[in-house]
Design a protein around this motif. Structure first.
Motif, PDB file in Angstrom:
ATOM      1  N   ARG A  78       0.784  -1.235   0.000  1.00 38.61           N
ATOM      2  CA  ARG A  78       0.000   0.000   0.000  1.00 38.61           C
ATOM      3  C   ARG A  78       0.818   1.288   0.000  1.00 38.61           C
ATOM      4  N   PRO A  82      -1.455   2.269  -4.498  1.00 42.00           N
ATOM      5  CA  PRO A  82      -2.782   2.889  -4.427  1.00 42.00           C
ATOM      6  C   PRO A  82      -2.902   4.214  -5.175  1.00 42.00           C
ATOM      7  N   ASP A 115      -2.497  -3.838  -1.463  1.00 40.68           N
ATOM      8  CA  ASP A 115      -3.494  -2.976  -2.086  1.00 40.68           C
ATOM      9  C   ASP A 115      -4.483  -3.866  -2.841  1.00 40.68           C
ATOM     10  N   ASP A 117      -7.281  -3.134  -4.092  1.00 37.15           N
ATOM     11  CA  ASP A 117      -8.040  -2.426  -5.124  1.00 37.15           C
ATOM     12  C   ASP A 117      -7.252  -2.202  -6.417  1.00 37.15           C
ATOM     13  N   TYR A 118      -6.016  -2.648  -6.452  1.00 35.86           N
ATOM     14  CA  TYR A 118      -5.160  -2.448  -7.620  1.00 35.86           C
ATOM     15  C   TYR A 118      -5.722  -3.209  -8.825  1.00 35.86           C
TER      16      TYR A 118
END
Length: 285
Positions: A78, A82, A115, A117-118
């Motif tokens: 992270r 992000p 992360d 959401d990558y």
């Protein structure tokens, strides 16, 4: 800590500019370094860092009026990836580089979490490249710190953006289950066979003598393995006791990292038939 300020574009060579994020910590040193690669034409941004509007503004200031052709991430901790999504929204650039990785690690962590959401537009395999006006970035697969870690070579200048695999201030954390000491050592050996002129790590100063540093890192890890063997033979057989014996005077904030590193060594040694695990203790084969 760094002797250069956060949020200020620092030219390192004609094709490379560094921007330091405001996320200093015991595990990021002075912070994550984002790199803008390119000349007068379209550029690439490597490791846009954490979500931080001021850091994003600083990256865009370093870009100036140039097009951002690609956003590349070395891995998905992270403190690295992000910032890719908001930078892509602002510039329309594609997110390219390492593969996504979602790991539910319930164990103790000593480095940045992943992360989840990558979402890359394109994943680069080892040896694949993205190119722009006067620059080429070639993916160099370097698993170990994470299974999806990539470095990026810039053949026009002989530079290598080494991410967290080789850093300019400390040894790299290898934290199981995703971090793998065997992979990490193999990736170091792979870099040793290259002839890169300089490394630009994501944390710490540029490495002007990269082959010398990589040889030193390989030697350090082999010495650590020898320490573990001797500790087990003396009857020090669980990870916390090994760390207490091997890392005398270690700052309390770094004990977790040391324990993960020792565990990574033990898992690799077990795989090679050197030790065996019985509950929380380890024994020589």
């Amino acid at each position: 800590m760094a002797d250069y300020p956060t949020g200020i574009a620092q030219p390192l060579e004609p094709l490379v500019t560094r921007v330091l994020a405001r996320n200093a910590s015991p595990y990021t040193h002075s912070g994550t370094q984002s790199f803008v690669v390119g000349g007068k034409g379209a550029v690439a941004v490597i490791d846009p860092g954490p979500v931080d509007d001021l850091h994003l503004d600083a990256i865009l200031a370093a870009v100036g009026g140039r097009e951002v052709a690609a956003i590349l991430c070395t891995h998905t901790h992270r403190d690295h990836s992000p910032g890719a999504a908001p930078l892509a929204e602002r510039t329309g650039a594609a997110i390219i580089g390492c593969a996504p990785l979602t790991l539910d690690d319930a164990g103790p962590r000593s480095d940045a979490a992943f992360d989840v959401d990558y979402r890359p537009d394109r994943v680069l395999a080892d040896g694949e490249a993205v190119a722009g006006d006067g620059w080429t970035l070639v993916a160099v697969a370097t698993p170990g710190h994470t299974s999806n870690h990539l470095a990026f070579a810039l053949p026009e200048t002989g530079a290598l953006f080494s991410g967290d695999h080789v850093m300019g201030w400390s040894t790299t954390i290898v934290s199981p289950p995703d971090g793998d000491m065997g992979d990490y050592m193999a990736s170091l050996s792979k870099l040793l066979e290259r002839d890169d002129r300089v490394y630009y790590p994501a944390h710490g100063d540029a490495v002007a003598t990269p082959q010398r540093l990589v040889r030193s890192m390989l030697g350090h890890r082999k010495q650590r393995e020898g320490q573990i063997v001797r500790a087990i033979e003396r009857g020090t057989q669980d990870v916390p006791a090994m760390v207490s014996a091997m890392y005398v005077g270690l700052a309390p904030t770094l004990v977790g990292a040391a324990r993960r590193s020792v565990l990574a060594h033990l898992i690799d040694m077990e795989r090679r038939g050197l030790v065996r695990q019985e509950g929380d203790t380890w024994h020589r084969m």
